[in-house]
Design a protein around this motif. Sequence first.
Motif, PDB file in Angstrom:
ATOM      1  N   GLN A 218       0.819  -1.211   0.000  1.00 29.96           N
ATOM      2  CA  GLN A 218       0.000   0.000   0.000  1.00 29.96           C
ATOM      3  C   GLN A 218       0.853   1.260   0.000  1.00 29.96           C
ATOM      4  O   GLN A 218       0.494   2.265  -0.607  1.00 29.96           O
ATOM      5  N   TRP A 219       2.014   1.198   0.654  1.00 25.56           N
ATOM      6  CA  TRP A 219       2.940   2.326   0.671  1.00 25.56           C
ATOM      7  C   TRP A 219       3.432   2.615  -0.746  1.00 25.56           C
ATOM      8  O   TRP A 219       3.598   3.770  -1.131  1.00 25.56           O
ATOM      9  N   GLN A 220       3.629   1.548  -1.512  1.00 22.76           N
ATOM     10  CA  GLN A 220       4.036   1.703  -2.911  1.00 22.76           C
ATOM     11  C   GLN A 220       2.957   2.446  -3.706  1.00 22.76           C
ATOM     12  O   GLN A 220       3.250   3.300  -4.540  1.00 22.76           O
ATOM     13  N   LEU A 221       1.676   2.142  -3.413  1.00 21.74           N
ATOM     14  CA  LEU A 221       0.566   2.843  -4.078  1.00 21.74           C
ATOM     15  C   LEU A 221       0.578   4.331  -3.739  1.00 21.74           C
ATOM     16  O   LEU A 221       0.287   5.179  -4.581  1.00 21.74           O
ATOM     17  N   VAL A 222       0.889   4.629  -2.465  1.00 21.34           N
ATOM     18  CA  VAL A 222       0.956   6.030  -2.029  1.00 21.34           C
ATOM     19  C   VAL A 222       2.070   6.756  -2.792  1.00 21.34           C
ATOM     20  O   VAL A 222       1.886   7.877  -3.266  1.00 21.34           O
ATOM     21  N   ARG A 223       3.218   6.099  -2.950  1.00 16.69           N
ATOM     22  CA  ARG A 223       4.339   6.707  -3.691  1.00 16.69           C
ATOM     23  C   ARG A 223       3.934   6.997  -5.137  1.00 16.69           C
ATOM     24  O   ARG A 223       4.229   8.066  -5.674  1.00 16.69           O
ATOM     25  N   GLU A 224       3.249   6.030  -5.745  1.00 16.95           N
ATOM     26  CA  GLU A 224       2.796   6.210  -7.132  1.00 16.95           C
ATOM     27  C   GLU A 224       1.802   7.370  -7.232  1.00 16.95           C
ATOM     28  O   GLU A 224       1.850   8.162  -8.179  1.00 16.95           O
ATOM     29  N   GLN A 225       0.919   7.457  -6.236  1.00 17.81           N
ATOM     30  CA  GLN A 225      -0.074   8.535  -6.213  1.00 17.81           C
ATOM     31  C   GLN A 225       0.611   9.901  -6.084  1.00 17.81           C
ATOM     32  O   GLN A 225       0.238  10.859  -6.752  1.00 17.81           O
ATOM     33  N   ARG A 226       1.618   9.964  -5.233  1.00 19.66           N
ATOM     34  CA  ARG A 226       2.365  11.215  -5.047  1.00 19.66           C
ATOM     35  C   ARG A 226       3.065  11.628  -6.349  1.00 19.66           C
ATOM     36  O   ARG A 226       3.083  12.802  -6.715  1.00 19.66           O
ATOM     37  N   GLU A 227       3.657  10.633  -7.022  1.00 19.29           N
ATOM     38  CA  GLU A 227       4.352  10.922  -8.288  1.00 19.29           C
ATOM     39  C   GLU A 227       3.385  11.441  -9.335  1.00 19.29           C
ATOM     40  O   GLU A 227       3.688  12.366 -10.092  1.00 19.29           O
ATOM     41  N   LYS A 228       2.164  10.849  -9.365  1.00 19.37           N
ATOM     42  CA  LYS A 228       1.135  11.298 -10.298  1.00 19.37           C
ATOM     43  C   LYS A 228       0.780  12.756 -10.039  1.00 19.37           C
ATOM     44  O   LYS A 228       0.638  13.559 -10.942  1.00 19.37           O
ATOM     45  N   GLU A 229       0.617  13.073  -8.735  1.00 17.94           N
ATOM     46  CA  GLU A 229       0.238  14.437  -8.359  1.00 17.94           C
ATOM     47  C   GLU A 229       1.343  15.434  -8.712  1.00 17.94           C
ATOM     48  O   GLU A 229       1.064  16.543  -9.167  1.00 17.94           O
ATOM     49  N   ARG A 230       2.599  15.017  -8.507  1.00 19.28           N
ATOM     50  CA  ARG A 230       3.721  15.897  -8.836  1.00 19.28           C
ATOM     51  C   ARG A 230       3.799  16.150 -10.338  1.00 19.28           C
ATOM     52  O   ARG A 230       4.024  17.267 -10.781  1.00 19.28           O
ATOM     53  N   SER A 231       3.600  15.094 -11.133  1.00 18.46           N
ATOM     54  CA  SER A 231       3.714  15.233 -12.590  1.00 18.46           C
ATOM     55  C   SER A 231       2.535  16.017 -13.176  1.00 18.46           C
ATOM     56  O   SER A 231       2.614  16.562 -14.271  1.00 18.46           O
ATOM     57  N   ALA A 232       1.432  16.095 -12.390  1.00 18.19           N
ATOM     58  CA  ALA A 232       0.240  16.826 -12.868  1.00 18.19           C
ATOM     59  C   ALA A 232       0.383  18.334 -12.646  1.00 18.19           C
ATOM     60  O   ALA A 232      -0.359  19.129 -13.227  1.00 18.19           O
ATOM     61  N   ILE A 233       1.354  18.705 -11.797  1.00 21.18           N
ATOM     62  CA  ILE A 233       1.523  20.150 -11.503  1.00 21.18           C
ATOM     63  C   ILE A 233       2.183  20.855 -12.693  1.00 21.18           C
ATOM     64  O   ILE A 233       3.159  20.396 -13.226  1.00 21.18           O
TER      65      ILE A 233
END
Length: 233
Positions: A218-233
Amino acid sequence: MEISPYYEKKVDCLCCKKTFPTYKVRSKSIKVDHTDTDFCPIYSDSNVNALFYNIFVCEHCGFSFTEDFSKYFAPGTREVIEEQITKKWVPRSFNGERTIDQAIESYKLAFVSGMLKKEKAVSLAGLALRIGWLYRSLKNEEQENRFIKIARDQYIESFSTEDYKGTQMSDTRIMYMIAELSRRIGDLDDATRFFSKVIESQRIDGGEAKLVDLAKEQWQLVREQREKERSAI
């Protein structure tokens, strides 16, 4: 002759002491196919959902509770329950097979009863979590997230006061629940913090291997979610 998955049980109300009947599900009729990552059970037989019958709703006074509620009422709480629940209660029975709407209503009644009775935060968290699960089965994301957040906040309260000690909840499990529910409502900071605590518990005291593995996933999913949010900025 086919045996019904349900049986009737007589229950004494913790509050008014009167007896009332309620349905329970035979353990042989409960077959869990799998569970979600927050331990929501997905049953093999979609017609029998044991979650629907966890709450005892007193048909006399409206007080609603589970087997986890303590028998102790702090001074003044019975009077508050009388004022807030019983005086507004329209006598009706929750005995028999329950619809999902009745199940949700029963949990909401138990949550209010538990709040007024001052039950432990860990118990209130469990009730809110199950309301969230029931809304999930209805695909009502807004209400699911609303109650998942209430559950997460109650688990944080329980973690800080340690009122889960002596219950079936371990340190590792309550940290995992805070992390996973935080992830589900988009609170990635708390999700990261508490998943890290779960993973760290393995190094400190051996942890609970299955929960630690789940936390890593689940921590890996959180990391992926954070990366998605960063790349969307």
